[in-house]
Every structure is written in structure tokens, then in C-alpha cells.
Design a protein around this motif. Sequence first.
Motif, PDB file in Angstrom:
ATOM      1  N   ASP A  32       3.250  -7.781   6.552  1.00  0.00           N
ATOM      2  CA  ASP A  32       2.655  -6.937   5.937  1.00  0.00           C
ATOM      3  C   ASP A  32       3.037  -8.122   4.305  1.00  0.00           C
ATOM      4  O   ASP A  32       4.273  -8.789   3.969  1.00  0.00           O
ATOM      5  CB  ASP A  32       3.943  -5.564   5.523  1.00  0.00           C
ATOM      6  N   ALA A  33       2.998  -7.236   2.759  1.00  0.00           N
ATOM      7  CA  ALA A  33       3.267  -7.837   1.658  1.00  0.00           C
ATOM      8  C   ALA A  33       3.021  -6.595   0.747  1.00  0.00           C
ATOM      9  O   ALA A  33       2.507  -5.571   0.592  1.00  0.00           O
ATOM     10  CB  ALA A  33       1.935  -8.955   1.214  1.00  0.00           C
ATOM     11  N   ASP A  52      -5.794   3.237   3.829  1.00  0.00           N
ATOM     12  CA  ASP A  52      -7.577   2.878   2.208  1.00  0.00           C
ATOM     13  C   ASP A  52      -7.262   1.272   3.455  1.00  0.00           C
ATOM     14  O   ASP A  52      -6.572   1.413   3.596  1.00  0.00           O
ATOM     15  CB  ASP A  52      -7.162   3.017   1.093  1.00  0.00           C
ATOM     16  N   GLN A  53      -9.312   1.086   2.701  1.00  0.00           N
ATOM     17  CA  GLN A  53      -9.249  -0.729   3.252  1.00  0.00           C
ATOM     18  C   GLN A  53      -9.812  -0.863   2.012  1.00  0.00           C
ATOM     19  O   GLN A  53     -10.761  -0.518   1.585  1.00  0.00           O
ATOM     20  CB  GLN A  53     -10.432  -0.323   4.277  1.00  0.00           C
ATOM     21  N   VAL A  54      -9.158  -1.447   1.614  1.00  0.00           N
ATOM     22  CA  VAL A  54      -9.524  -2.473   0.387  1.00  0.00           C
ATOM     23  C   VAL A  54      -9.560  -3.957   0.218  1.00  0.00           C
ATOM     24  O   VAL A  54      -9.247  -4.014   1.145  1.00  0.00           O
ATOM     25  CB  VAL A  54      -8.389  -2.316  -0.976  1.00  0.00           C
ATOM     26  N   LEU A  55     -10.563  -4.925  -0.770  1.00  0.00           N
ATOM     27  CA  LEU A  55     -10.336  -5.687  -0.918  1.00  0.00           C
ATOM     28  C   LEU A  55     -10.113  -6.405  -1.961  1.00  0.00           C
ATOM     29  O   LEU A  55     -10.325  -5.956  -2.872  1.00  0.00           O
ATOM     30  CB  LEU A  55     -11.747  -6.084  -0.684  1.00  0.00           C
ATOM     31  N   VAL A  56      -8.584  -7.022  -1.741  1.00  0.00           N
ATOM     32  CA  VAL A  56      -7.912  -7.908  -2.875  1.00  0.00           C
ATOM     33  C   VAL A  56      -8.159  -8.715  -3.919  1.00  0.00           C
ATOM     34  O   VAL A  56      -8.922  -9.970  -2.395  1.00  0.00           O
ATOM     35  CB  VAL A  56      -6.581  -8.165  -2.242  1.00  0.00           C
ATOM     36  N   GLU A 101      -4.958  -3.646   4.766  1.00  0.00           N
ATOM     37  CA  GLU A 101      -4.948  -1.451   4.796  1.00  0.00           C
ATOM     38  C   GLU A 101      -3.701  -1.495   4.033  1.00  0.00           C
ATOM     39  O   GLU A 101      -2.644  -2.360   4.032  1.00  0.00           O
ATOM     40  CB  GLU A 101      -5.254  -1.261   5.950  1.00  0.00           C
ATOM     41  N   VAL A 102      -3.577  -0.320   3.305  1.00  0.00           N
ATOM     42  CA  VAL A 102      -2.963   0.247   2.458  1.00  0.00           C
ATOM     43  C   VAL A 102      -1.339   0.646   3.393  1.00  0.00           C
ATOM     44  O   VAL A 102      -2.278   1.315   3.690  1.00  0.00           O
ATOM     45  CB  VAL A 102      -2.968   1.512   1.180  1.00  0.00           C
ATOM     46  N   ARG A 113      -1.407  -4.227   4.843  1.00  0.00           N
ATOM     47  CA  ARG A 113      -0.882  -4.842   6.132  1.00  0.00           C
ATOM     48  C   ARG A 113      -1.892  -6.159   6.258  1.00  0.00           C
ATOM     49  O   ARG A 113      -3.357  -6.354   5.327  1.00  0.00           O
ATOM     50  CB  ARG A 113      -1.046  -4.189   6.937  1.00  0.00           C
ATOM     51  N   ASN A 114      -1.038  -7.070   6.706  1.00  0.00           N
ATOM     52  CA  ASN A 114      -2.381  -8.671   7.218  1.00  0.00           C
ATOM     53  C   ASN A 114      -3.089  -9.127   6.211  1.00  0.00           C
ATOM     54  O   ASN A 114      -3.941  -9.632   5.870  1.00  0.00           O
ATOM     55  CB  ASN A 114      -2.884  -8.136   8.050  1.00  0.00           C
TER      56      ASN A 114
END
Length: 137
Positions: A32-33, A52-56, A101-102, A113-114
Amino acid sequence: MSAYEVRVIGRVESPLIDMESAPKQGDEGAPDAWLEFEPEVLEALRDIAPGDQVLVLTWLDRADRDALVTHPRGDTSRPPTGVFSTRSPHRPNPIGIHRVEVDSVEGHRVKVRNLEAIDGTPVIDVKPVLSEDVAER
């Protein structure tokens, strides 16, 4: 070649401190970060929520921008491959794409996460992962 300006909107806070210790992909044991955002972009986080699933998108600032060919996953037994066919961080424009994932949102910080990005990596954008139920965003 033309030059374009990319604005850093935040930074990664992670226990990963060097490229050698980071997993190749987020689903390969990345911790996690936290994403810590600049004050001027906080309004953009208003609809980000846990789950939420996001693209960073990150700027891989420690990458070799002269690399055009690499051995996939650093495995020299594999044939040299053009970087545009790999997920190598070493490439002319070192933009990282991380599906995460947030976990939580706390003011100007978002725990995810991840995330395989290393500590201090600049964040340049966040986008939702589109699925049928969020395609209208």
C-alpha cells in the motif's frame, strides 16, 4: 521534436525506496502507498472514494530516457525487445501507468493498494478505470 510541459500534481509516499526492490507490477507484492497531492488540485479529488479503481499516471523520474530496447522484465535470457512492446520504466517518455484500488481518502492524501512506484515518484494524473457502470463519467 516538440516539447510539452507536464505538471506534477503530487508524489508517491511508499516503503519502496529503489527500483531494484520494487516489484515489476502492482499485483506482484506491491505495498500500500500514499498519494500526496498538491493543494491546487485538491478539488479534483472530490469524487474519489474508497473502493474506486483508478489509473495513476506517474513520471518515472529515475528512468533511462535513452533506452529503446530492453530485455523484458530484465531477464537477459529473453530476446531484446523494443520498449514500446514492454512495461519497462526505461523509455523516451517515462510515463508509468498503475491500476490501483483506493483504500482511503484523507484530505490531500489518498491511500492506494498495490502501487509498485517508488517513494518520491511524481504523480501527473489520475483517471477512473472505466467499466459499464462508470462509463458515463
